[in-house]
Motif scaffolding. Structure first.
Motif, PDB file in Angstrom:
ATOM      1  N   THR A 176     -11.473 -32.698 -22.505  1.00 44.73           N
ATOM      2  CA  THR A 176     -12.633 -32.596 -23.373  1.00 44.73           C
ATOM      3  C   THR A 176     -13.535 -31.484 -22.856  1.00 44.73           C
ATOM      4  OG1 THR A 176     -14.411 -33.841 -24.431  1.00 44.73           O
ATOM      5  CG2 THR A 176     -13.993 -34.305 -22.104  1.00 44.73           C
ATOM      6  N   THR A 177     -14.570 -31.154 -23.621  1.00 40.42           N
ATOM      7  CA  THR A 177     -15.519 -30.137 -23.192  1.00 40.42           C
ATOM      8  C   THR A 177     -16.827 -30.789 -22.777  1.00 40.42           C
ATOM      9  OG1 THR A 177     -16.291 -29.798 -25.448  1.00 40.42           O
ATOM     10  CG2 THR A 177     -14.547 -28.333 -24.644  1.00 40.42           C
ATOM     11  N   LYS A 178     -17.556 -30.097 -21.905  1.00 43.24           N
ATOM     12  CA  LYS A 178     -18.810 -30.618 -21.386  1.00 43.24           C
ATOM     13  C   LYS A 178     -19.776 -29.460 -21.186  1.00 43.24           C
ATOM     14  CE  LYS A 178     -20.592 -32.385 -17.095  1.00 43.24           C
ATOM     15  NZ  LYS A 178     -20.297 -32.835 -15.761  1.00 43.24           N
ATOM     16  N   ASN A 179     -21.043 -29.722 -21.414  1.00 47.99           N
ATOM     17  CA  ASN A 179     -22.076 -28.740 -21.155  1.00 47.99           C
ATOM     18  C   ASN A 179     -22.256 -28.638 -19.647  1.00 47.99           C
ATOM     19  OD1 ASN A 179     -24.394 -27.259 -20.874  1.00 47.99           O
ATOM     20  ND2 ASN A 179     -25.531 -28.356 -22.457  1.00 47.99           N
ATOM     21  N   PRO A 180     -22.120 -27.454 -19.049  1.00 44.61           N
ATOM     22  CA  PRO A 180     -22.225 -27.341 -17.592  1.00 44.61           C
ATOM     23  C   PRO A 180     -23.625 -27.612 -17.056  1.00 44.61           C
ATOM     24  CG  PRO A 180     -21.922 -25.192 -18.573  1.00 44.61           C
ATOM     25  CD  PRO A 180     -21.779 -26.189 -19.669  1.00 44.61           C
ATOM     26  N   ALA A 181     -24.648 -27.649 -17.911  1.00 46.07           N
ATOM     27  CA  ALA A 181     -25.998 -27.956 -17.460  1.00 46.07           C
ATOM     28  C   ALA A 181     -26.145 -29.434 -17.107  1.00 46.07           C
ATOM     29  CB  ALA A 181     -27.008 -27.570 -18.526  1.00 46.07           C
ATOM     30  N   ALA A 182     -25.239 -30.272 -17.604  1.00 47.91           N
ATOM     31  CA  ALA A 182     -25.269 -31.699 -17.273  1.00 47.91           C
ATOM     32  C   ALA A 182     -24.837 -31.860 -15.821  1.00 47.91           C
ATOM     33  CB  ALA A 182     -24.342 -32.470 -18.195  1.00 47.91           C
ATOM     34  N   THR A 183     -25.677 -32.478 -15.022  1.00 44.77           N
ATOM     35  CA  THR A 183     -25.418 -32.550 -13.589  1.00 44.77           C
ATOM     36  C   THR A 183     -24.579 -33.766 -13.193  1.00 44.77           C
ATOM     37  OG1 THR A 183     -27.502 -33.700 -13.256  1.00 44.77           O
ATOM     38  CG2 THR A 183     -27.517 -31.314 -12.999  1.00 44.77           C
ATOM     39  N   ARG A 184     -24.584 -34.807 -13.989  1.00 42.25           N
ATOM     40  CA  ARG A 184     -23.838 -36.014 -13.642  1.00 42.25           C
ATOM     41  C   ARG A 184     -22.382 -35.911 -14.073  1.00 42.25           C
ATOM     42  NH1 ARG A 184     -27.697 -41.174 -14.802  1.00 42.25           N
ATOM     43  NH2 ARG A 184     -29.436 -40.452 -13.537  1.00 42.25           N
ATOM     44  N   LYS A 185     -21.532 -36.611 -13.328  1.00 42.16           N
ATOM     45  CA  LYS A 185     -20.120 -36.689 -13.705  1.00 42.16           C
ATOM     46  C   LYS A 185     -19.987 -37.568 -14.935  1.00 42.16           C
ATOM     47  CE  LYS A 185     -17.652 -35.137  -9.972  1.00 42.16           C
ATOM     48  NZ  LYS A 185     -16.622 -34.176 -10.101  1.00 42.16           N
ATOM     49  N   LEU A 186     -19.005 -37.268 -15.746  1.00 39.71           N
ATOM     50  CA  LEU A 186     -18.774 -37.984 -16.983  1.00 39.71           C
ATOM     51  C   LEU A 186     -17.872 -39.186 -16.727  1.00 39.71           C
ATOM     52  CD1 LEU A 186     -19.525 -37.471 -19.950  1.00 39.71           C
ATOM     53  CD2 LEU A 186     -17.420 -36.187 -20.174  1.00 39.71           C
ATOM     54  N   PHE A 187     -18.276 -40.363 -17.164  1.00 41.58           N
ATOM     55  CA  PHE A 187     -17.472 -41.578 -17.116  1.00 41.58           C
ATOM     56  C   PHE A 187     -17.443 -42.150 -18.522  1.00 41.58           C
ATOM     57  CE2 PHE A 187     -18.654 -41.212 -12.702  1.00 41.58           C
ATOM     58  CZ  PHE A 187     -17.543 -41.669 -12.031  1.00 41.58           C
ATOM     59  N   LEU A 188     -16.235 -42.339 -19.074  1.00 40.91           N
ATOM     60  CA  LEU A 188     -16.098 -42.857 -20.437  1.00 40.91           C
ATOM     61  C   LEU A 188     -15.075 -43.982 -20.476  1.00 40.91           C
ATOM     62  CD1 LEU A 188     -15.940 -39.550 -22.503  1.00 40.91           C
ATOM     63  CD2 LEU A 188     -17.848 -41.121 -22.342  1.00 40.91           C
ATOM     64  N   GLN A 189     -15.310 -44.937 -21.357  1.00 38.00           N
ATOM     65  CA  GLN A 189     -14.363 -46.015 -21.608  1.00 38.00           C
ATOM     66  C   GLN A 189     -13.455 -45.544 -22.739  1.00 38.00           C
ATOM     67  OE1 GLN A 189     -15.141 -49.041 -19.963  1.00 38.00           O
ATOM     68  NE2 GLN A 189     -13.412 -50.206 -20.691  1.00 38.00           N
ATOM     69  N   LYS A 190     -12.166 -45.351 -22.446  1.00 34.54           N
ATOM     70  CA  LYS A 190     -11.217 -44.858 -23.443  1.00 34.54           C
ATOM     71  C   LYS A 190      -9.918 -45.654 -23.363  1.00 34.54           C
ATOM     72  CE  LYS A 190     -11.185 -40.520 -24.668  1.00 34.54           C
ATOM     73  NZ  LYS A 190     -11.880 -40.532 -25.921  1.00 34.54           N
ATOM     74  N   TYR A 191      -9.055 -45.450 -24.342  1.00 33.45           N
ATOM     75  CA  TYR A 191      -7.792 -46.169 -24.418  1.00 33.45           C
ATOM     76  C   TYR A 191      -6.743 -45.527 -23.515  1.00 33.45           C
ATOM     77  CZ  TYR A 191      -3.674 -48.396 -26.402  1.00 33.45           C
ATOM     78  OH  TYR A 191      -2.511 -49.107 -26.568  1.00 33.45           O
ATOM     79  N   ASP A 192      -6.098 -46.337 -22.688  1.00 26.76           N
ATOM     80  CA  ASP A 192      -5.005 -45.873 -21.828  1.00 26.76           C
ATOM     81  C   ASP A 192      -3.706 -46.459 -22.374  1.00 26.76           C
ATOM     82  OD1 ASP A 192      -3.184 -45.233 -19.844  1.00 26.76           O
ATOM     83  OD2 ASP A 192      -4.554 -45.725 -18.213  1.00 26.76           O
ATOM     84  N   PRO A 193      -2.858 -45.640 -22.997  1.00 27.59           N
ATOM     85  CA  PRO A 193      -1.632 -46.156 -23.605  1.00 27.59           C
ATOM     86  C   PRO A 193      -0.619 -46.687 -22.589  1.00 27.59           C
ATOM     87  CG  PRO A 193      -1.688 -43.776 -23.751  1.00 27.59           C
ATOM     88  CD  PRO A 193      -3.008 -44.201 -23.215  1.00 27.59           C
ATOM     89  N   MET A 194      -0.720 -46.285 -21.328  1.00 25.98           N
ATOM     90  CA  MET A 194       0.180 -46.801 -20.299  1.00 25.98           C
ATOM     91  C   MET A 194      -0.112 -48.284 -20.029  1.00 25.98           C
ATOM     92  SD  MET A 194       1.972 -44.209 -19.578  1.00 25.98           S
ATOM     93  CE  MET A 194       2.316 -42.944 -18.407  1.00 25.98           C
ATOM     94  N   LEU A 195      -1.380 -48.663 -20.105  1.00 27.31           N
ATOM     95  CA  LEU A 195      -1.785 -50.051 -19.901  1.00 27.31           C
ATOM     96  C   LEU A 195      -1.812 -50.837 -21.204  1.00 27.31           C
ATOM     97  CD1 LEU A 195      -4.816 -49.648 -17.476  1.00 27.31           C
ATOM     98  CD2 LEU A 195      -2.525 -50.436 -16.911  1.00 27.31           C
TER      99      LEU A 195
END
Length: 62
Positions: A26-45
């Motif tokens: 995905t893309t992210k604005n580099p001005a955002a200082t925090r790391k991105l954490f998202l809840q998404k679907y993992d097809p392996m699980l």
């Protein structure tokens, strides 16, 4: 034709914290200082899990 602005977004990899090795990009604005954490679907699980941001390593071109 007018010159456009340089694309300021950076591409990041979202890696599953479940350890399956599955990832999204995905893309992210580099001005955002925090790391991105998202809840998404993992097809392996077969369920939703937490994904964390990692930078995409770029190899040097010859």
């Amino acid at each position: 034709m007018a010159k456009g602005k340089k694309n300021q977004n950076m591409v990041v990899k979202l890696v599953s914290m479940a350890g399956t090795g599955f990832f999204y990009t995905t893309t992210k604005n580099p001005a955002a200082t925090r790391k991105l954490f998202l809840q998404k679907y993992d097809p392996m699980l077969g369920s939703h899990t937490l994904f964390r941001e990692e930078r995409i390593s770029r190899s040097k071109r010859k």
